[in-house]
Design a protein around this motif. Structure first.
Motif, PDB file in Angstrom:
ATOM      1  N   THR A 115       0.650  -1.525   0.135  1.00 16.75           N
ATOM      2  CA  THR A 115       0.038  -0.341  -0.081  1.00 16.75           C
ATOM      3  C   THR A 115       0.875   1.148  -0.252  1.00 16.75           C
ATOM      4  O   THR A 115       1.846   1.333  -0.159  1.00 16.75           O
ATOM      5  CB  THR A 115      -0.833  -0.115   1.192  1.00 16.75           C
ATOM      6  N   GLU A 116      -0.175   2.472  -0.009  1.00 13.35           N
ATOM      7  CA  GLU A 116       0.487   3.958  -0.289  1.00 13.35           C
ATOM      8  C   GLU A 116       2.327   3.593  -1.258  1.00 13.35           C
ATOM      9  O   GLU A 116       3.319   4.352  -1.737  1.00 13.35           O
ATOM     10  CB  GLU A 116       1.502   4.044   0.475  1.00 13.35           C
ATOM     11  N   GLN A 117       2.897   2.749  -2.027  1.00 14.83           N
ATOM     12  CA  GLN A 117       3.242   2.362  -3.382  1.00 14.83           C
ATOM     13  C   GLN A 117       2.506   2.214  -4.456  1.00 14.83           C
ATOM     14  O   GLN A 117       1.745   2.157  -4.992  1.00 14.83           O
ATOM     15  CB  GLN A 117       4.446   1.489  -2.840  1.00 14.83           C
ATOM     16  N   ASN A 118       3.738   3.460  -5.502  1.00 15.24           N
ATOM     17  CA  ASN A 118       2.731   3.284  -6.499  1.00 15.24           C
ATOM     18  C   ASN A 118       3.680   2.297  -7.794  1.00 15.24           C
ATOM     19  O   ASN A 118       4.697   1.819  -7.552  1.00 15.24           O
ATOM     20  CB  ASN A 118       4.115   4.440  -7.420  1.00 15.24           C
ATOM     21  N   LEU A 119       2.636   2.360  -8.174  1.00 16.82           N
ATOM     22  CA  LEU A 119       2.269   1.001  -8.537  1.00 16.82           C
ATOM     23  C   LEU A 119       3.127   0.405 -10.574  1.00 16.82           C
ATOM     24  O   LEU A 119       2.883  -0.351 -11.330  1.00 16.82           O
ATOM     25  CB  LEU A 119       1.408  -0.010  -8.981  1.00 16.82           C
ATOM     26  N   SER A 166       2.027  16.417 -38.028  1.00 22.62           N
ATOM     27  CA  SER A 166       2.543  16.753 -39.800  1.00 22.62           C
ATOM     28  C   SER A 166       3.839  15.893 -39.363  1.00 22.62           C
ATOM     29  O   SER A 166       4.410  15.810 -37.670  1.00 22.62           O
ATOM     30  CB  SER A 166       1.976  17.505 -39.778  1.00 22.62           C
ATOM     31  N   SER A 167       4.704  16.223 -40.747  1.00 24.54           N
ATOM     32  CA  SER A 167       5.659  15.866 -40.912  1.00 24.54           C
ATOM     33  C   SER A 167       6.807  17.259 -39.943  1.00 24.54           C
ATOM     34  O   SER A 167       8.064  16.855 -40.043  1.00 24.54           O
ATOM     35  CB  SER A 167       6.607  15.412 -41.864  1.00 24.54           C
ATOM     36  N   SER A 168       6.564  18.388 -39.349  1.00 24.75           N
ATOM     37  CA  SER A 168       7.288  19.384 -39.641  1.00 24.75           C
ATOM     38  C   SER A 168       7.217  18.676 -37.588  1.00 24.75           C
ATOM     39  O   SER A 168       8.062  20.225 -36.957  1.00 24.75           O
ATOM     40  CB  SER A 168       6.797  20.037 -39.562  1.00 24.75           C
ATOM     41  N   ASP A 169       6.181  18.256 -36.790  1.00 18.65           N
ATOM     42  CA  ASP A 169       6.008  18.135 -35.628  1.00 18.65           C
ATOM     43  C   ASP A 169       6.746  17.633 -35.015  1.00 18.65           C
ATOM     44  O   ASP A 169       7.352  16.692 -35.457  1.00 18.65           O
ATOM     45  CB  ASP A 169       5.046  17.495 -35.705  1.00 18.65           C
ATOM     46  N   THR A 170       6.819  18.355 -33.554  1.00 19.41           N
ATOM     47  CA  THR A 170       8.043  17.041 -33.031  1.00 19.41           C
ATOM     48  C   THR A 170       6.934  16.078 -31.766  1.00 19.41           C
ATOM     49  O   THR A 170       7.264  16.988 -30.556  1.00 19.41           O
ATOM     50  CB  THR A 170       9.407  18.201 -32.165  1.00 19.41           C
ATOM     51  N   PRO A 171       6.096  15.353 -31.802  1.00 15.01           N
ATOM     52  CA  PRO A 171       5.290  15.290 -30.127  1.00 15.01           C
ATOM     53  C   PRO A 171       6.025  15.061 -29.447  1.00 15.01           C
ATOM     54  O   PRO A 171       7.655  14.686 -29.522  1.00 15.01           O
ATOM     55  CB  PRO A 171       4.974  13.671 -31.347  1.00 15.01           C
ATOM     56  N   THR A 172       5.391  15.189 -28.143  1.00 11.06           N
ATOM     57  CA  THR A 172       5.835  15.319 -26.648  1.00 11.06           C
ATOM     58  C   THR A 172       5.305  13.982 -25.940  1.00 11.06           C
ATOM     59  O   THR A 172       3.677  14.563 -26.091  1.00 11.06           O
ATOM     60  CB  THR A 172       5.980  17.066 -26.061  1.00 11.06           C
ATOM     61  N   PRO A 173       5.633  13.876 -25.437  1.00 11.67           N
ATOM     62  CA  PRO A 173       4.423  12.510 -24.451  1.00 11.67           C
ATOM     63  C   PRO A 173       3.861  13.521 -23.111  1.00 11.67           C
ATOM     64  O   PRO A 173       3.932  15.077 -23.222  1.00 11.67           O
ATOM     65  CB  PRO A 173       5.646  12.112 -23.644  1.00 11.67           C
ATOM     66  N   VAL A 174       2.748  12.915 -23.458  1.00 15.85           N
ATOM     67  CA  VAL A 174       1.958  13.748 -22.423  1.00 15.85           C
ATOM     68  C   VAL A 174       1.196  12.512 -21.404  1.00 15.85           C
ATOM     69  O   VAL A 174       0.922  11.250 -21.642  1.00 15.85           O
ATOM     70  CB  VAL A 174      -0.226  13.598 -23.488  1.00 15.85           C
ATOM     71  N   ASP A 175       0.933  12.857 -20.417  1.00 14.57           N
ATOM     72  CA  ASP A 175       1.292  11.881 -18.674  1.00 14.57           C
ATOM     73  C   ASP A 175      -0.525  11.502 -18.918  1.00 14.57           C
ATOM     74  O   ASP A 175      -1.237  12.197 -19.055  1.00 14.57           O
ATOM     75  CB  ASP A 175       1.292  12.555 -17.787  1.00 14.57           C
ATOM     76  N   VAL A 176      -0.306  10.252 -18.522  1.00 19.37           N
ATOM     77  CA  VAL A 176      -1.979   9.413 -18.765  1.00 19.37           C
ATOM     78  C   VAL A 176      -2.561   9.156 -17.347  1.00 19.37           C
ATOM     79  O   VAL A 176      -3.293   9.625 -16.671  1.00 19.37           O
ATOM     80  CB  VAL A 176      -1.840   8.325 -19.485  1.00 19.37           C
ATOM     81  N   ILE A 177      -0.942   8.812 -16.272  1.00 16.89           N
ATOM     82  CA  ILE A 177      -1.637   8.504 -15.372  1.00 16.89           C
ATOM     83  C   ILE A 177       0.059   8.663 -14.267  1.00 16.89           C
ATOM     84  O   ILE A 177       1.222   8.476 -14.921  1.00 16.89           O
ATOM     85  CB  ILE A 177      -1.983   7.480 -14.605  1.00 16.89           C
ATOM     86  N   THR A 178       0.114   9.927 -13.336  1.00 16.47           N
ATOM     87  CA  THR A 178       1.416  10.144 -13.289  1.00 16.47           C
ATOM     88  C   THR A 178       1.556   9.399 -11.304  1.00 16.47           C
ATOM     89  O   THR A 178       2.751   9.423 -10.929  1.00 16.47           O
ATOM     90  CB  THR A 178       1.431  11.162 -12.519  1.00 16.47           C
ATOM     91  N   ASN A 179       0.504   9.241 -10.989  1.00 16.60           N
ATOM     92  CA  ASN A 179       0.612   8.136  -9.717  1.00 16.60           C
ATOM     93  C   ASN A 179      -0.687   7.079  -9.670  1.00 16.60           C
ATOM     94  O   ASN A 179      -1.286   7.977 -10.062  1.00 16.60           O
ATOM     95  CB  ASN A 179       0.924   8.358  -8.383  1.00 16.60           C
ATOM     96  N   LEU A 180      -0.112   5.712  -9.051  1.00 17.36           N
ATOM     97  CA  LEU A 180      -1.530   4.830  -8.865  1.00 17.36           C
ATOM     98  C   LEU A 180      -0.835   3.789  -7.822  1.00 17.36           C
ATOM     99  O   LEU A 180      -0.058   2.914  -7.330  1.00 17.36           O
ATOM    100  CB  LEU A 180      -1.594   3.653  -9.768  1.00 17.36           C
ATOM    101  N   MET A 181      -1.830   4.136  -6.967  1.00 23.39           N
ATOM    102  CA  MET A 181      -1.364   3.118  -5.136  1.00 23.39           C
ATOM    103  C   MET A 181      -2.374   2.731  -4.796  1.00 23.39           C
ATOM    104  O   MET A 181      -3.867   3.382  -4.905  1.00 23.39           O
ATOM    105  CB  MET A 181      -0.382   3.926  -4.846  1.00 23.39           C
ATOM    106  N   TYR A 182      -2.482   2.012  -3.454  1.00 18.92           N
ATOM    107  CA  TYR A 182      -3.462   1.068  -3.243  1.00 18.92           C
ATOM    108  C   TYR A 182      -3.577   1.842  -1.661  1.00 18.92           C
ATOM    109  O   TYR A 182      -2.114   2.569  -1.151  1.00 18.92           O
ATOM    110  CB  TYR A 182      -3.619  -0.096  -2.790  1.00 18.92           C
ATOM    111  N   LEU A 183      -4.574   2.999  -1.268  1.00 18.39           N
ATOM    112  CA  LEU A 183      -4.606   3.529  -0.027  1.00 18.39           C
ATOM    113  C   LEU A 183      -4.695   2.454   1.054  1.00 18.39           C
ATOM    114  O   LEU A 183      -4.744   1.419   1.559  1.00 18.39           O
ATOM    115  CB  LEU A 183      -6.018   4.596   0.186  1.00 18.39           C
ATOM    116  N   ASP A 184      -3.954   2.610   2.559  1.00 18.22           N
ATOM    117  CA  ASP A 184      -3.138   1.813   3.612  1.00 18.22           C
ATOM    118  C   ASP A 184      -4.877   2.220   4.296  1.00 18.22           C
ATOM    119  O   ASP A 184      -5.368   1.327   4.846  1.00 18.22           O
ATOM    120  CB  ASP A 184      -1.457   2.548   3.813  1.00 18.22           C
ATOM    121  N   GLU A 185      -5.398   3.129   4.123  1.00 15.95           N
ATOM    122  CA  GLU A 185      -6.621   3.371   5.512  1.00 15.95           C
ATOM    123  C   GLU A 185      -7.468   4.382   4.434  1.00 15.95           C
ATOM    124  O   GLU A 185      -6.998   5.606   3.487  1.00 15.95           O
ATOM    125  CB  GLU A 185      -6.065   4.803   6.314  1.00 15.95           C
ATOM    126  N   LEU A 186      -8.727   4.261   4.766  1.00 15.11           N
ATOM    127  CA  LEU A 186      -9.797   4.925   3.886  1.00 15.11           C
ATOM    128  C   LEU A 186     -10.588   5.822   4.848  1.00 15.11           C
ATOM    129  O   LEU A 186     -11.750   4.576   5.309  1.00 15.11           O
ATOM    130  CB  LEU A 186     -10.659   3.649   2.444  1.00 15.11           C
TER     131      LEU A 186
END
Length: 231
Positions: free
Chosen positions: A73-77, A164-184
């Protein structure tokens, strides 16, 4: 003889009309596009590059549960790419994109420990940080990519614009952290704590799945592009 001549005249007239139609059709295409019809063939593609991987479980090194897998728990998967899942759009056509998260629940928080959809609600035992510009549709449970409306402007089309061929694509964040909660806590009540991850003494080894889908905007059905899973 007269019948044969008449037939020849009719066929000749039909051929002339056909050539006229073809010529007019070609001329219309040429005038409309400014190029010959043979130059109009363009191969478009829908293409994405993904980075980031959901982690495998840890295992008990010794004791009664030695070798059993368990969730920390509380650790990014997300264990690679700096703990982030990212997508880079390389599509040469406008493309819509969406994703959904499913996860197993620990303990007795939900009936039969059934897998549920993550919705970011107060009762989710999974904590997820979603990247910018992904908007939850509460009707179907998917997060859709939508750029914000510029100040004083109109809303851009849904999804990713064509690259287009002149573009420089950059990464887009989808998920930046995913973890189980230790308490809720829900409405002040402690509905989940660390002990719920060890039902009957067995460690919790539930799974998390992320499904990413895309489609050519407004034209085709959604297609599953890739998935991530902790198992």
């Amino acid at each position: 003889m007269k019948g044969k001549k008449l037939l020849c005249m009719v066929l000749s007239l039909a051929a002339a009309c056909s050539l006229l139609l073809i010529r007019d059709s070609a001329a219309w295409q040429n005038t409309n596009t400014g190029v010959s019809p043979s130059s109009l063939i363009v191969v478009d593609k829908m293409a994405f590059q993904f980075e980031g991987k959901l982690g495998s479980y840890l295992e008990y090194p010794e004791g009664t549960n030695q070798g059993d897998a368990y969730v920390v728990t509380e650790q990014n998967l997300i264990v690679t790419n700096g703990g982030r899942i990212t997508v880079t759009n390389h599509s040469t056509i406008p493309t819509e994109a969406r994703f959904k998260i499913y996860y197993d629940t620990p303990g007795h928080l939900y009936a039969n420990n059934a897998a549920i959809e993550y919705s970011g609600s107060d009762t989710d035992s999974l904590s997820v940080d979603i990247g910018d510009n992904w908007i939850l549709n509460t009707t179907d449970g998917y997060y859709y990519y939508q750029l914000p409306t510029p100040e004083g402007g109109s809303a851009p089309p849904a999804g990713f614009p064509a690259v287009s061929s002149s573009d420089t694509p950059t990464p887009v964040d989808v998920i930046t952290n995913l973890m189980y909660l230790d308490e809720l806590y829900v409405n002040g009540a402690d509905v989940l704590n660390h002990a719920d991850y060890f039902v009957g003494g067995d460690p919790f080894s539930g799974e998390v799945h992320v499904i990413f889908e895309a489609k050519q905007a407004d034209l085709v059905d959604w297609t599953q592009i890739t998935t991530w899973a902790t198992s």
